[in-house]
Write a protein that holds these residues in place. Structure first.
Motif, PDB file in Angstrom:
ATOM      1  N   LEU A   1       0.858  -1.185   0.000  1.00 45.27           N
ATOM      2  CA  LEU A   1       0.000   0.000   0.000  1.00 45.27           C
ATOM      3  C   LEU A   1       0.898   1.240   0.000  1.00 45.27           C
ATOM      4  O   LEU A   1       1.517   1.563   1.023  1.00 45.27           O
ATOM      5  CB  LEU A   1      -0.914   0.007   1.235  1.00 45.27           C
ATOM      6  N   PRO A   2       0.985   1.950  -1.110  1.00 46.52           N
ATOM      7  CA  PRO A   2       1.937   3.061  -1.239  1.00 46.52           C
ATOM      8  C   PRO A   2       1.443   4.350  -0.598  1.00 46.52           C
ATOM      9  O   PRO A   2       1.337   5.393  -1.241  1.00 46.52           O
ATOM     10  CB  PRO A   2       2.067   3.205  -2.756  1.00 46.52           C
ATOM     11  N   LEU A   3       1.156   4.300   0.705  1.00 53.38           N
ATOM     12  CA  LEU A   3       0.575   5.457   1.368  1.00 53.38           C
ATOM     13  C   LEU A   3       1.541   6.647   1.393  1.00 53.38           C
ATOM     14  O   LEU A   3       1.110   7.802   1.346  1.00 53.38           O
ATOM     15  CB  LEU A   3       0.162   5.078   2.791  1.00 53.38           C
ATOM     16  N   ARG A   4       2.840   6.378   1.475  1.00 55.47           N
ATOM     17  CA  ARG A   4       3.818   7.468   1.489  1.00 55.47           C
ATOM     18  C   ARG A   4       3.763   8.271   0.196  1.00 55.47           C
ATOM     19  O   ARG A   4       4.012   9.469   0.182  1.00 55.47           O
ATOM     20  CB  ARG A   4       5.224   6.904   1.685  1.00 55.47           C
ATOM     21  N   ARG A   5       3.441   7.596  -0.891  1.00 59.26           N
ATOM     22  CA  ARG A   5       3.388   8.276  -2.191  1.00 59.26           C
ATOM     23  C   ARG A   5       2.108   9.085  -2.350  1.00 59.26           C
ATOM     24  O   ARG A   5       2.042  10.000  -3.172  1.00 59.26           O
ATOM     25  CB  ARG A   5       3.495   7.250  -3.323  1.00 59.26           C
ATOM     26  N   LEU A   6       1.088   8.748  -1.586  1.00 56.16           N
ATOM     27  CA  LEU A   6      -0.209   9.404  -1.743  1.00 56.16           C
ATOM     28  C   LEU A   6      -0.341  10.666  -0.909  1.00 56.16           C
ATOM     29  O   LEU A   6      -1.153  11.533  -1.219  1.00 56.16           O
ATOM     30  CB  LEU A   6      -1.325   8.420  -1.370  1.00 56.16           C
ATOM     31  N   SER A   7       0.454  10.782   0.152  1.00 58.51           N
ATOM     32  CA  SER A   7       0.288  11.908   1.068  1.00 58.51           C
ATOM     33  C   SER A   7       1.625  12.344   1.648  1.00 58.51           C
ATOM     34  O   SER A   7       2.316  11.546   2.287  1.00 58.51           O
ATOM     35  CB  SER A   7      -0.665  11.517   2.209  1.00 58.51           C
ATOM     36  N   ARG A   8       1.989  13.608   1.423  1.00 54.30           N
ATOM     37  CA  ARG A   8       3.218  14.141   2.014  1.00 54.30           C
ATOM     38  C   ARG A   8       3.108  14.169   3.531  1.00 54.30           C
ATOM     39  O   ARG A   8       4.099  13.920   4.237  1.00 54.30           O
ATOM     40  CB  ARG A   8       3.488  15.544   1.478  1.00 54.30           C
ATOM     41  N   ARG A   9       1.910  14.425   4.059  1.00 48.24           N
ATOM     42  CA  ARG A   9       1.719  14.433   5.507  1.00 48.24           C
ATOM     43  C   ARG A   9       1.941  13.038   6.089  1.00 48.24           C
ATOM     44  O   ARG A   9       2.590  12.884   7.123  1.00 48.24           O
ATOM     45  CB  ARG A   9       0.310  14.923   5.845  1.00 48.24           C
ATOM     46  N   PHE A  10       1.434  12.010   5.399  1.00 45.60           N
ATOM     47  CA  PHE A  10       1.638  10.638   5.874  1.00 45.60           C
ATOM     48  C   PHE A  10       3.118  10.282   5.803  1.00 45.60           C
ATOM     49  O   PHE A  10       3.651   9.620   6.698  1.00 45.60           O
ATOM     50  CB  PHE A  10       0.822   9.653   5.038  1.00 45.60           C
ATOM     51  N   ASN A  11       3.793  10.736   4.745  1.00 44.70           N
ATOM     52  CA  ASN A  11       5.214  10.425   4.622  1.00 44.70           C
ATOM     53  C   ASN A  11       6.025  11.077   5.738  1.00 44.70           C
ATOM     54  O   ASN A  11       6.950  10.474   6.286  1.00 44.70           O
ATOM     55  CB  ASN A  11       5.734  10.889   3.261  1.00 44.70           C
ATOM     56  N   ARG A  12       5.671  12.313   6.097  1.00 47.16           N
ATOM     57  CA  ARG A  12       6.376  12.980   7.204  1.00 47.16           C
ATOM     58  C   ARG A  12       6.143  12.239   8.510  1.00 47.16           C
ATOM     59  O   ARG A  12       7.067  12.084   9.323  1.00 47.16           O
ATOM     60  CB  ARG A  12       5.915  14.437   7.333  1.00 47.16           C
ATOM     61  N   ALA A  13       4.913  11.767   8.707  1.00 50.77           N
ATOM     62  CA  ALA A  13       4.617  10.992   9.914  1.00 50.77           C
ATOM     63  C   ALA A  13       5.413   9.686   9.920  1.00 50.77           C
ATOM     64  O   ALA A  13       5.862   9.223  10.973  1.00 50.77           O
ATOM     65  CB  ALA A  13       3.115  10.706   9.993  1.00 50.77           C
ATOM     66  N   SER A  14       5.598   9.106   8.739  1.00 50.65           N
ATOM     67  CA  SER A  14       6.393   7.884   8.633  1.00 50.65           C
ATOM     68  C   SER A  14       7.853   8.163   8.970  1.00 50.65           C
ATOM     69  O   SER A  14       8.500   7.373   9.683  1.00 50.65           O
ATOM     70  CB  SER A  14       6.275   7.314   7.218  1.00 50.65           C
ATOM     71  N   GLN A  15       8.390   9.266   8.471  1.00 48.57           N
ATOM     72  CA  GLN A  15       9.747   9.661   8.840  1.00 48.57           C
ATOM     73  C   GLN A  15       9.863   9.863  10.347  1.00 48.57           C
ATOM     74  O   GLN A  15      10.836   9.434  10.975  1.00 48.57           O
ATOM     75  CB  GLN A  15      10.140  10.958   8.122  1.00 48.57           C
ATOM     76  N   ASP A  16       8.876  10.511  10.931  1.00 45.29           N
ATOM     77  CA  ASP A  16       8.865  10.774  12.369  1.00 45.29           C
ATOM     78  C   ASP A  16       8.948   9.470  13.163  1.00 45.29           C
ATOM     79  O   ASP A  16       9.745   9.344  14.098  1.00 45.29           O
ATOM     80  CB  ASP A  16       7.588  11.550  12.722  1.00 45.29           C
ATOM     81  N   ARG A  17       8.141   8.484  12.778  1.00 44.95           N
ATOM     82  CA  ARG A  17       8.172   7.181  13.466  1.00 44.95           C
ATOM     83  C   ARG A  17       9.523   6.510  13.301  1.00 44.95           C
ATOM     84  O   ARG A  17      10.060   5.926  14.252  1.00 44.95           O
ATOM     85  CB  ARG A  17       7.061   6.284  12.928  1.00 44.95           C
ATOM     86  N   ALA A  18      10.078   6.588  12.094  1.00 41.91           N
ATOM     87  CA  ALA A  18      11.369   5.944  11.845  1.00 41.91           C
ATOM     88  C   ALA A  18      12.476   6.592  12.676  1.00 41.91           C
ATOM     89  O   ALA A  18      13.329   5.897  13.251  1.00 41.91           O
ATOM     90  CB  ALA A  18      11.704   6.013  10.361  1.00 41.91           C
TER      91      ALA A  18
END
Length: 222
Positions: free
Chosen positions: A183-200
């Motif tokens: 599920l390419p959620l990071r590609r669909l939303s810059r906000r989701f991608n930033r949250a993913s970076q935050d978790r990482a």
């Protein structure tokens, strides 16, 4: 007219690093490069009791997904970058070369003063060499990761390396670039991608004995 050429001979070399999907060799003729080759399916220790083993055994696209994801993410990220973002926080890739281990991806070597692969952040943490200076270099990398909006599937402490790419020291993401999730959620939303970076980054901090401040987007020594 097509020009013939001999494959790059890696048969006499020992991998400088190896993951579950690829081997990394120091380029035998260029001190600035490494060559990433895909480990053949038959050479992998696959268990059909795991999801990784099942998908790798029955879906051939899994073998190449990390390599393809890196190339796609580099193209997406760099084509949208602005001049004031600074250098990319990940090791750059320069296409492919035929080798005696199959086709290999060429990438920047992030090196220590002796030209070997630089240490990972996890290695530095274990040897007590994760200094304030290194943490500040990591913070600069985290800032550029956010600026570029880098999408990465595996931003862990073993994939960030301290070294040089021809000049000053920096912390560089050398593996895990690109989104390989179904599920390419990071590609669909810059906000989701930033949250993913935050978790990482929060997970990295815990592994390294650091603290991660999401609001300030910075690491701190505990």
């Amino acid at each position: 007219m097509l020009t013939t050429f001999a494959p790059l001979d890696l048969s006499h070399l020992t991998p400088a690093a190896q993951g579950s999907e690829r081997r990394v060799y120091l380029h035998p003729r260029d001190d600035d490069l490494v060559v990433k080759t895909i480990i053949p399916r038959d050479a992998r220790n696959l268990s059909l009791r795991t999801m990784r083993g099942l998908t790798t055994r029955f879906f051939s696209s899994v073998l190449t997904r990390s390599t393809i994801a890196e190339q796609k993410e580099q193209a997406r990220t760099l084509s949208a970058a602005q001049a004031n973002f600074g250098r990319p926080p990940f090791a750059l890739h320069y296409g492919f070369v035929q080798t005696t281990q199959g086709w290999g991806a060429l990438a920047q070597r992030v090196a220590d003063p002796q030209g070997r692969l630089g240490p990972t952040l996890l290695q530095l943490s274990r040897t007590g060499d994760l200094t304030e200076e290194v943490v500040e270099l990591l913070n600069d990398t985290a800032r550029r990761m956010e600026l570029y909006g880098v999408q990465a599937s595996d931003m862990n402490a073993k994939n960030f390396v301290l070294g040089t790419r021809g000049d000053g020291r920096e912390v560089v993401l050398v593996d895990g670039l690109g989104d390989v999730h179904a599920l390419p959620l990071r590609r669909l939303s810059r906000r989701f991608n930033r949250a993913s970076q935050d978790r990482a980054f929060r997970k990295c901090a815990a592994r390294l004995g650091l603290e991660w401040d999401s609001a300030a987007w910075r690491f701190h020594k505990s």
